[in-house]
Scaffold this motif. Structure first.
Motif, short mmCIF file in Angstrom:
data_model
loop_
_atom_site.label_atom_id
_atom_site.label_comp_id
_atom_site.label_asym_id
_atom_site.label_seq_id
_atom_site.Cartn_x
_atom_site.Cartn_y
_atom_site.Cartn_z
N ASN A 43 -8.99 -21.70 -2.37
CA ASN A 43 -10.27 -22.36 -2.57
C ASN A 43 -10.52 -23.33 -1.45
O ASN A 43 -9.59 -23.91 -0.89
N ARG A 44 -11.77 -23.48 -1.11
CA ARG A 44 -12.16 -24.43 -0.08
C ARG A 44 -13.57 -24.92 -0.40
O ARG A 44 -14.50 -24.11 -0.55
N ASN A 45 -13.71 -26.23 -0.52
CA ASN A 45 -14.98 -26.84 -0.89
C ASN A 45 -15.47 -27.76 0.22
O ASN A 45 -14.67 -28.35 0.96
N ASP B 187 -14.95 -21.09 -0.08
CA ASP B 187 -14.01 -19.99 -0.23
C ASP B 187 -13.43 -20.08 -1.65
O ASP B 187 -13.10 -21.17 -2.09
N PRO B 188 -13.36 -18.99 -2.42
CA PRO B 188 -13.40 -17.59 -1.98
C PRO B 188 -14.78 -17.01 -1.74
O PRO B 188 -14.89 -15.99 -1.05
N ALA B 189 -15.82 -17.56 -2.31
CA ALA B 189 -17.15 -17.00 -2.09
C ALA B 189 -18.11 -18.13 -1.78
O ALA B 189 -18.18 -19.12 -2.51
N THR B 190 -18.81 -18.00 -0.68
CA THR B 190 -19.76 -19.04 -0.29
C THR B 190 -20.89 -19.14 -1.32
O THR B 190 -21.51 -18.14 -1.66
N SER B 191 -21.13 -20.31 -1.79
CA SER B 191 -22.18 -20.52 -2.78
C SER B 191 -23.27 -21.38 -2.18
O SER B 191 -23.12 -21.97 -1.11
#
Length: 812
Positions: free
Chosen positions: A505-507, A547-551
């Motif tokens: 995860n990456r925020n 990450d995992p999915a750009t929001s």
């Protein structure tokens, strides 16, 4: 400012009071003045006539005269052009004031006239001329607030409010930790210096500590520019000239900030004269350190100047597995584009390698493990930071000053961390652990533009400051943790390959802040000044999952547009040495909690009323102050027990803006040199901070932040350099120092630390102006205590046991 009248070309000095006449003083001011003045009188009368150990490097003559005046407690007055562009020789040895002046002024042709403790200088030949000139009024200039050349604990003033002011001119509590005191106490970390400064203390993990004052957190500034956002470790103290601390709400300076105050870290700048300092240190727990500082002109005209500071340390800790290797490199260039315009370029790099320690967990019976114990991974974490900056200063002929500052900073943290999920079993030594890796990136861009200067109105001179600053913080955070049941946390620090698994995860969060500020100093009377100011602040934040999915970006409702925070103060000079003041200040802090309708709560609002007295004695060699205050923090989010199901909180609870915290107390401080060779820094603070309204009724009336803020806080450091008259000069070159830190209890619902005191001591020897050796011992009586009071599973950190540091310094 004091006004010095120079009558004719004999430069006769007539000192007028600040007020033009004396006014009645309050009891507190009179008491402060009588106590300190009684001490000053006999010392001032004799210090100039007695020989003292003088040690001055080759430097600009103006700097040397300033240092000499402070050492002998005399006022040396001259027109700036008298000493302009002149250099003084190095001076080392035992001298009376007259002898020292003679050495410094040899070959200059400058004439000296002395009457008691007043000294005036005039160009060659002027004293013999008969022509009488009209009286000239010269206002004492305090533009240079640097402390490293003064050797004094008593700061000339502070630049925390954009323009340089004496401490008496600031209607709030301000303390300054000077370079001289930092050097004599051997501080290398910002938190160490903060913890000897009146009314403020550090908390949290080493090198990334938060600072607390009057019951609340504080904000940071670098060179008077607000640091918006945290994430980078504090830099080595080697790069700083001084630390300025203003206590109480500072919304005028920082916009959105906790109401505890502001810490302004003022970095060193290039010097007009060439100089070089190197020092090496060795101490307890394999603590080795080296430091180099080189500064001076880089061209013949002196219009280009540079400074380079480097520090490296390799140290173990008092607890098992502890190790840290901080590296700091700082460089700054100054170039005079014109006589009135200076451009500065700064850069620094910091690399901190360490083993992450989140504090100890308790045993399941509530007891603490031994202070050598460690909980955490044996792997090395790393925090790398660099910054590039530029600043421009232009001085107009009408004494207005324009300043602009911009900096870009990046910091990367790659670390490993672990903490207990429950207390440790006293019987088995096992607990459940959570361990993982973290990768955070922080990026800051910030700038500040201001203009300051005097203006005339109704026959009096006033001053005005107007400015704008803006900041953008772009933060990426990511981590991956795993659980480790039944783990021997106090003995097993290898969490294996689980810590090598990729982060999933990456925020990202971006926070932007900006504000327009203005303040004015209105001279209502010769002895009365009103200070008025305000700031209009804007605040916005947005976040997304990268990450995992750009929001999509989610813009927080915790925002502010044109939020106004006012400030007002009065300063009354009641004598040459003492001022009374009162002030009102506000602050605001955005909140992210939601009410039951889904609306984000309004910002917390804070205000403070403060009154006090400040004094300057021994020609500015000793500062004293006393203050009382009351502060309230309103709109604080509390749990709404009547509603549930709010989507903005992980637990589904709702909040309401109903909390109220009140802090009140008083403090006193005496800092400076009450006698030749004797330096003193002493402060006491009483803080009573409590919940006045809270969703949990049992909290009302209880202490707020009781694990961070003691009710009683006392700091003392005293240092004495033996004088030629002491023991017939047999101890010349030697010095001794001693310090005390004492405070009342701290507690959480699970951990209690009673009141305690620690002592430190130092002995030094300086055989000449170039070399100096010292030995410092901290926690002299090996007091066992918690420096961080935490919870059953983490944040319990012992204070360091008795330790020693041997230091050898060379100056040229």
């Amino acid at each position: 400012m004091d006004i010095i009248t120079m009558s004719g070309n004999t430069h006769k000095i007539i000192m007028h009071s600040r007020t033009g006449r004396r006014l009645p003083a309050s009891f507190g001011a009179v008491l402060l003045g009588l106590c300190l003045s009684a001490l000053a009188a006999p010392i001032q009368a004799q210090s100039a006539a007695q020989p003292q150990m003088v040690s001055l490097t080759a430097q600009p003559l103006s700097s040397a005269l300033r240092g000499l005046g402070r050492q002998f407690s005399v006022q040396i007055v001259y027109l700036p052009e008298t000493v302009a562009a002149r250099q003084s020789p190095a001076l080392s040895g035992q001298y009376t004031l007259d002898q020292a002046l003679g050495q410094l002024l040899t070959g200059t042709g400058i004439q000296v006239r002395r009457s008691g403790n007043n000294v005036s200088l005039s160009p060659a030949g002027e004293q013999g001329q008969a022509t009488q000139l009209a009286p000239v009024q010269v206002r004492a200039s305090r533009q240079d607030m640097s402390s490293e050349d003064t050797g004094s604990y008593a700061a000339a003033g502070a630049t925390i409010g954009k323009s340089p002011l004496s401490l008496r001119e600031i209607p709030q509590s301000v303390s300054v930790m000077t370079r001289g005191q930092m050097d004599e106490q051997g501080f290398t970390r910002v938190a160490d210096a903060i913890n000897y400064t009146t009314g403020i203390s550090s908390s949290g993990y080493p090198d990334t500590e938060a600072f607390n004052s009057r019951g609340f957190g504080t904000s940071l500034q670098y060179d008077g520019v607000p640091l918006q956002g945290l994430g980078a470790p504090h830099l080595d103290l080697a790069i700083y000239d001084r630390i300025e601390v203003m206590r109480g709400p500072a919304g005028l300076l920082s916009g959105t900030a906790e109401p505890g105050g502001v810490v302004n870290l003022v970095r060193k700048r290039p010097t007009q004269d060439g100089r070089f300092t190197a020092q090496v240190s060795a101490g307890s727990w394999s603590n080795f350190r080296g430091e180099v500082d080189a500064s001076g002109p880089l061209n013949k005209e002196g219009s280009l100047r540079g400074r380079l500071v480097a520090a490296y340390q390799d140290k173990d800790q008092y607890y098992d597995q502890g190790r840290s290797t901080p590296t700091t490199l700082y460089g700054v260039l100054e170039y005079d584009l014109a006589p009135s315009t200076t451009l500065g370029l700064t850069a620094f790099y910091s690399q901190l390698d360490f083993r992450n320690f989140n504090g100890l967990a308790l045993y399941d019976d509530g007891s603490m493990p031994d202070r050598r114990s460690f909980v955490g991974p044996a792997r090395t974490s790393s925090h790398e930071t660099y910054e590039l900056g530029a600043d421009l200063t232009h001085r107009f002929d009408n004494r207005w000053v324009f300043k602009a500052n911009y900096s870009h900073k990046e910091s990367t943290y790659k670390g490993f961390s672990s903490f207990a999920l429950k207390p440790i079993s006293l019987q088995t030594g096992l607990t459940d652990m959570q361990a993982g890796r973290i990768h955070n990136d922080f990026n800051w861009d910030q700038g500040d533009v201001s203009v300051t200067g005097p203006f005339d109105l109704f026959g009096r001179e006033h001053s005005l400051t107007v400015g704008f600053n803006a900041a953008r913080n772009n933060t990426y955070t990511s981590s991956r943790f795993h659980q480790f049941p039944n783990w021997d946390a106090l003995n097993d620090f290898d969490y294996g390959s689980a810590l090598d698994q990729p982060i999933l995860n990456r925020n990202q969060e971006i926070v932007t802040q900006s504000g327009v500020y203005a303040s004015t100093r209105l001279k209502l009377h010769d002895n009365l000044t009103a200070v008025l100011g305000g700031r209009w602040s804007n605040y916005e934040s947005k976040s997304r999952s990268v990450d995992p999915a750009t929001s999509a970006w989610k813009v927080s409702d915790a925002k502010a547009s044109g939020e106004f925070t006012p400030f007002a103060g009065l300063v009354l000079d009641v004598s040459n040495n003492i001022s009374l003041y009162s002030s009102y200040a506000e602050s605001f802090v955005p909140q992210s909690q939601q009410d039951y309708t889904g609306k984000v709560l309004d910002p917390r609002k804070g205000w403070q009323l403060e009154a006090g007295a400040k004094g300057e004695f021994f020609d500015g060699r000793l500062n004293g102050s006393i203050a009382v205050y009351r502060m309230r923090d309103t709109n604080r989010a509390v749990t709404d027990t009547d509603h549930i199901g709010c989507g903005g909180s992980p637990t589904g609870t709702c909040s309401r803006a109903a909390g109220l915290v009140q802090s009140q107390g008083w403090e006193m401080e005496v800092v400076g040199s009450p006698a030749a060779g004797w330096d003193l820094g002493m402060g006491y603070t009483y803080t009573d901070v409590r919940y006045r309204q809270d969703a949990v009724q049992a909290n009302e009336g209880q202490r707020f932040n009781a694990n961070l803020v003691p009710k009683h806080l006392f700091r003392l450091w005293t240092h004495y350099r033996f004088q030629p008259q002491d023991w017939d000069g047999r101890l010349t070159g030697w010095s001794v120092g001693a310090g005390v830190q004492a405070q009342s209890n701290l507690l959480t619902s699970d951990v209690y630390q009673g009141g305690y005191a620690t002592m430190s001591a130092k002995i030094g020897y300086k055989p000449n102006e170039n070399w100096e050796a010292s030995l410092a011992v901290n926690n002299l009586f090996d007091r066992r205590y918690l420096s961080s009071v935490g919870y059953p599973t983490f944040l319990n950190i012992y204070g360091a046991p008795r330790n020693a540091m041997l230091n050898l310094k060379y100056r040229y």
